[in-house]
Scaffold this active site. Sequence first.
Site, PDB file in Angstrom:
ATOM      1  N   GLY A   1       0.842  -1.261  -0.109  1.00  0.00           N
ATOM      2  CA  GLY A   1      -0.018  -0.012  -0.094  1.00  0.00           C
ATOM      3  C   GLY A   1       0.974   1.266  -0.054  1.00  0.00           C
ATOM      4  O   GLY A   1       1.855   1.487   0.527  1.00  0.00           O
TER       5      GLY A   1
ATOM      6  N   ARG B   1       1.347  -5.526  -5.603  1.00  0.00           N
ATOM      7  CA  ARG B   1       1.574  -6.762  -4.827  1.00  0.00           C
ATOM      8  C   ARG B   1       1.684  -7.984  -5.656  1.00  0.00           C
ATOM      9  O   ARG B   1       1.275  -8.041  -6.652  1.00  0.00           O
ATOM     10  CB  ARG B   1       0.478  -7.209  -3.808  1.00  0.00           C
ATOM     11  CG  ARG B   1       0.316  -5.903  -2.667  1.00  0.00           C
ATOM     12  CD  ARG B   1      -0.912  -6.292  -1.788  1.00  0.00           C
ATOM     13  NE  ARG B   1      -0.805  -5.340  -0.571  1.00  0.00           N
ATOM     14  CZ  ARG B   1      -1.307  -4.188  -0.587  1.00  0.00           C
ATOM     15  NH1 ARG B   1      -1.971  -3.655  -1.687  1.00  0.00           N
ATOM     16  NH2 ARG B   1      -1.439  -3.503   0.622  1.00  0.00           N
TER      17      ARG B   1
ATOM     18  N   ASP C   1       4.955  -4.914   6.158  1.00  0.00           N
ATOM     19  CA  ASP C   1       5.479  -6.196   6.679  1.00  0.00           C
ATOM     20  C   ASP C   1       5.633  -7.150   5.663  1.00  0.00           C
ATOM     21  O   ASP C   1       6.606  -7.934   5.397  1.00  0.00           O
ATOM     22  CB  ASP C   1       4.477  -6.801   7.609  1.00  0.00           C
ATOM     23  CG  ASP C   1       4.775  -8.203   8.224  1.00  0.00           C
ATOM     24  OD1 ASP C   1       5.706  -8.209   9.153  1.00  0.00           O
ATOM     25  OD2 ASP C   1       4.307  -9.222   7.423  1.00  0.00           O
ATOM     26  N   GLY C   2       4.719  -7.328   4.662  1.00  0.00           N
ATOM     27  CA  GLY C   2       4.823  -8.052   3.300  1.00  0.00           C
ATOM     28  C   GLY C   2       5.950  -7.590   2.661  1.00  0.00           C
ATOM     29  O   GLY C   2       6.846  -8.542   2.036  1.00  0.00           O
TER      30      GLY C   2
ATOM     31  N   THR D   1       3.904   2.831   5.872  1.00  0.00           N
ATOM     32  CA  THR D   1       2.527   2.258   5.942  1.00  0.00           C
ATOM     33  C   THR D   1       1.944   3.258   6.612  1.00  0.00           C
ATOM     34  O   THR D   1       2.197   3.353   8.059  1.00  0.00           O
ATOM     35  CB  THR D   1       2.298   0.587   6.329  1.00  0.00           C
ATOM     36  OG1 THR D   1       1.153   0.381   6.817  1.00  0.00           O
ATOM     37  CG2 THR D   1       3.218   0.632   7.486  1.00  0.00           C
TER      38      THR D   1
ATOM     39  N   ASP E   1      -0.763   2.407   8.523  1.00  0.00           N
ATOM     40  CA  ASP E   1      -1.520   1.750   9.627  1.00  0.00           C
ATOM     41  C   ASP E   1      -0.466   1.756  10.983  1.00  0.00           C
ATOM     42  O   ASP E   1      -0.865   1.571  12.112  1.00  0.00           O
ATOM     43  CB  ASP E   1      -1.370   0.261   9.501  1.00  0.00           C
ATOM     44  CG  ASP E   1      -2.574   0.254   8.536  1.00  0.00           C
ATOM     45  OD1 ASP E   1      -3.533   0.734   8.434  1.00  0.00           O
ATOM     46  OD2 ASP E   1      -2.440  -0.963   7.577  1.00  0.00           O
TER      47      ASP E   1
ATOM     48  N   ASP F   1       1.769  -0.145  12.020  1.00  0.00           N
ATOM     49  CA  ASP F   1       2.096  -1.435  12.900  1.00  0.00           C
ATOM     50  C   ASP F   1       3.203  -2.281  12.648  1.00  0.00           C
ATOM     51  O   ASP F   1       2.985  -3.398  12.801  1.00  0.00           O
ATOM     52  CB  ASP F   1       0.677  -1.974  12.276  1.00  0.00           C
ATOM     53  CG  ASP F   1       0.690  -2.357  10.672  1.00  0.00           C
ATOM     54  OD1 ASP F   1       1.418  -1.884   9.998  1.00  0.00           O
ATOM     55  OD2 ASP F   1      -0.124  -3.105  10.124  1.00  0.00           O
TER      56      ASP F   1
ATOM     57  N   ARG G   1     -18.193  17.144  11.964  1.00  0.00           N
ATOM     58  CA  ARG G   1     -18.595  17.730  13.513  1.00  0.00           C
ATOM     59  C   ARG G   1     -19.517  18.846  13.013  1.00  0.00           C
ATOM     60  O   ARG G   1     -20.507  19.060  13.824  1.00  0.00           O
ATOM     61  CB  ARG G   1     -17.464  17.747  14.574  1.00  0.00           C
ATOM     62  CG  ARG G   1     -18.022  18.286  15.888  1.00  0.00           C
ATOM     63  CD  ARG G   1     -16.795  18.469  16.784  1.00  0.00           C
ATOM     64  NE  ARG G   1     -16.149  17.188  17.090  1.00  0.00           N
ATOM     65  CZ  ARG G   1     -16.953  16.341  18.015  1.00  0.00           C
ATOM     66  NH1 ARG G   1     -17.943  16.478  18.520  1.00  0.00           N
ATOM     67  NH2 ARG G   1     -15.827  15.422  18.114  1.00  0.00           N
TER      68      ARG G   1
ATOM     69  N   MET H   1      -9.314   3.518   8.380  1.00  0.00           N
ATOM     70  CA  MET H   1      -8.425   2.278   8.277  1.00  0.00           C
ATOM     71  C   MET H   1      -7.905   1.641   9.418  1.00  0.00           C
ATOM     72  O   MET H   1      -7.619   2.302  10.349  1.00  0.00           O
ATOM     73  CB  MET H   1      -7.509   2.491   7.253  1.00  0.00           C
ATOM     74  CG  MET H   1      -7.973   2.661   5.706  1.00  0.00           C
ATOM     75  SD  MET H   1      -6.697   2.873   4.596  1.00  0.00           S
ATOM     76  CE  MET H   1      -7.674   2.743   2.969  1.00  0.00           C
ATOM     77  N   GLY H   2      -7.702   0.225   9.455  1.00  0.00           N
ATOM     78  CA  GLY H   2      -7.080  -0.236  10.434  1.00  0.00           C
ATOM     79  C   GLY H   2      -7.467  -1.754  10.780  1.00  0.00           C
ATOM     80  O   GLY H   2      -8.409  -1.828  11.780  1.00  0.00           O
ATOM     81  N   ARG H   3      -7.072  -2.678  10.028  1.00  0.00           N
ATOM     82  CA  ARG H   3      -7.697  -4.070  10.295  1.00  0.00           C
ATOM     83  C   ARG H   3      -7.096  -4.713  11.433  1.00  0.00           C
ATOM     84  O   ARG H   3      -8.104  -5.313  12.065  1.00  0.00           O
ATOM     85  CB  ARG H   3      -7.197  -4.844   8.927  1.00  0.00           C
ATOM     86  CG  ARG H   3      -7.753  -4.706   7.666  1.00  0.00           C
ATOM     87  CD  ARG H   3      -7.816  -5.762   6.737  1.00  0.00           C
ATOM     88  NE  ARG H   3      -8.176  -5.546   5.522  1.00  0.00           N
ATOM     89  CZ  ARG H   3      -7.291  -5.027   4.329  1.00  0.00           C
ATOM     90  NH1 ARG H   3      -6.014  -4.533   4.700  1.00  0.00           N
ATOM     91  NH2 ARG H   3      -7.875  -4.636   3.070  1.00  0.00           N
TER      92      ARG H   3
ATOM     93  N   GLY I   1     -11.553  14.711  19.391  1.00  0.00           N
ATOM     94  CA  GLY I   1     -12.504  14.808  20.385  1.00  0.00           C
ATOM     95  C   GLY I   1     -13.744  13.874  20.138  1.00  0.00           C
ATOM     96  O   GLY I   1     -15.073  14.068  20.487  1.00  0.00           O
TER      97      GLY I   1
ATOM     98  N   GLU J   1     -16.485  10.940  20.885  1.00  0.00           N
ATOM     99  CA  GLU J   1     -16.914  10.622  21.841  1.00  0.00           C
ATOM    100  C   GLU J   1     -16.636   9.149  22.397  1.00  0.00           C
ATOM    101  O   GLU J   1     -16.817   8.739  23.576  1.00  0.00           O
ATOM    102  CB  GLU J   1     -18.631  10.739  21.844  1.00  0.00           C
ATOM    103  CG  GLU J   1     -19.012  11.930  22.208  1.00  0.00           C
ATOM    104  CD  GLU J   1     -18.596  13.025  21.301  1.00  0.00           C
ATOM    105  OE1 GLU J   1     -18.353  14.389  21.706  1.00  0.00           O
ATOM    106  OE2 GLU J   1     -18.496  12.739  20.185  1.00  0.00           O
TER     107      GLU J   1
ATOM    108  N   LYS K   1     -26.483  17.088  21.714  1.00  0.00           N
ATOM    109  CA  LYS K   1     -27.306  16.574  20.640  1.00  0.00           C
ATOM    110  C   LYS K   1     -26.447  16.079  19.562  1.00  0.00           C
ATOM    111  O   LYS K   1     -27.154  15.769  18.527  1.00  0.00           O
ATOM    112  CB  LYS K   1     -28.230  17.819  20.084  1.00  0.00           C
ATOM    113  CG  LYS K   1     -29.015  18.357  21.083  1.00  0.00           C
ATOM    114  CD  LYS K   1     -29.968  17.484  21.668  1.00  0.00           C
ATOM    115  CE  LYS K   1     -31.147  18.035  22.661  1.00  0.00           C
ATOM    116  NZ  LYS K   1     -32.081  17.160  23.148  1.00  0.00           N
TER     117      LYS K   1
END
Length: 319
Positions: A11, A72, A103-104, A125, A127, A129, A154, A169-171, A185, A187, A214
Site C-alpha cells: 500500500g 503486490r 510487513d509483506g 505504511t 497503519d 503497525d 462535526r 482504516m486499521g484491520r 474529540g 465521544e 445533541k
Amino acid sequence: MQKIAVLTSGGDAPGMNAAIRAVVRRGISYGMEVYGIYHGYAGLMEGQIEPMNVGSVGDIIQRGGTILHSSRSEKFKTEEGQQEAIAQLKAKEIEGLVVIGGDGSFRGAQNLADKGFPTIGIPGTIDNDIPGTEVTLGFDTAVNTVIEAIDKIRDTATSHERIFVVEVMGRHCGDIALWAGLSGGAESILIPEVDFDMKEVTYRLLEGNKRGKKHSIIIVAEGVCPAAEIAQMIKEEAGLETRVTVLGHVQRGGSPTAFDRMLGSRLGAKAVDLLREGQTGKMVGIQRNRIAVVDFADVFSGKHSIDLDMYELGKSLSI
C-alpha cells in the site's frame, strides 16, 4: 558499493516520495549510480529498472503516493520469482536494494537478503503497525487527514443534531482511530485491540443527551466491524438515529505533512548509509525520535502494541 536501487511495495503512503528522493540524492552524493524500480517486486521481476538522477526526484517531496508506483505480487513469494528478481538486479550490476513498504514488503526484502543480496527496509505504511519503530512513514499524514474529516463532519453533526459513526482504516491496528479520535474529540473510539461494550457506548450517548448534548462522533477502526453495524446497534440499543461515513482510501492520499517529509528524508538517507557500510537484512526506524537500526528477524518476531494510556485518556476526556 557503486550501484543501488530503490522500490516501493504494498500500500502507498504519504512520504514515500520523500524517502525515494533521499535515497537517490544521498546515493548520488556518494558518487553512486541509483536506479528506480517501478511497480514493486512485480516490476523488479520484469526488469522495470531505470536509472535516476537528481532531476528525477525534483519536485516530488510534497507529493503523496509514490512516483515508482506500487503493486503486490504472489509470484515474488516463490523461489522462482525471487531468483528472477536477483537475476534482473545482477544484470544491471546493482549491488544493493532499498525497499519501502510494510510487513509483506519486508518479508520479500528478507528473502533477498537471505539469498545474499544486500537489502535495507524503510517502514512505509499508514497503519503504523511495524514493530521496532515508534512511527511509520505516512501515519502522521493519514491521522491529519482523518482529523480534518472529523472536524468537517462535526460541523454538520452539530447543525443537524446527529450522531455520526466514522470508519477509518486499521484491520489489525487501531492507531489511526486512536490518535485521530483523541485529537478530534470523538465521544467513543473503537479499536481492534480492545473489546468494546455497546451498552457503554450507548450509555455515554444517552448521558450526553440528558446534559443537552445533541451531536456525537464515534470513530471505529475497520478491523472492529463495519461502521454500518455499529450504527445499527446504536439504533437497536438506544433508539438513536445515526449517520455513517466511511473514509476509505482518502486516508492514503494527500500531500505529506512536514513530519512525514522529514521522516522520509532521514530514513532514506540512513538506508543508503547502511548499504554503503555493508549492512543487510535490516530496517531503519525511529525510537525516541532517533534513528534506530533493527534486524528484520526482530521486526518479524516483535509485536506492535497500542498505547492503552492514550485509549483511557480518550475515554476520560470524552465524558
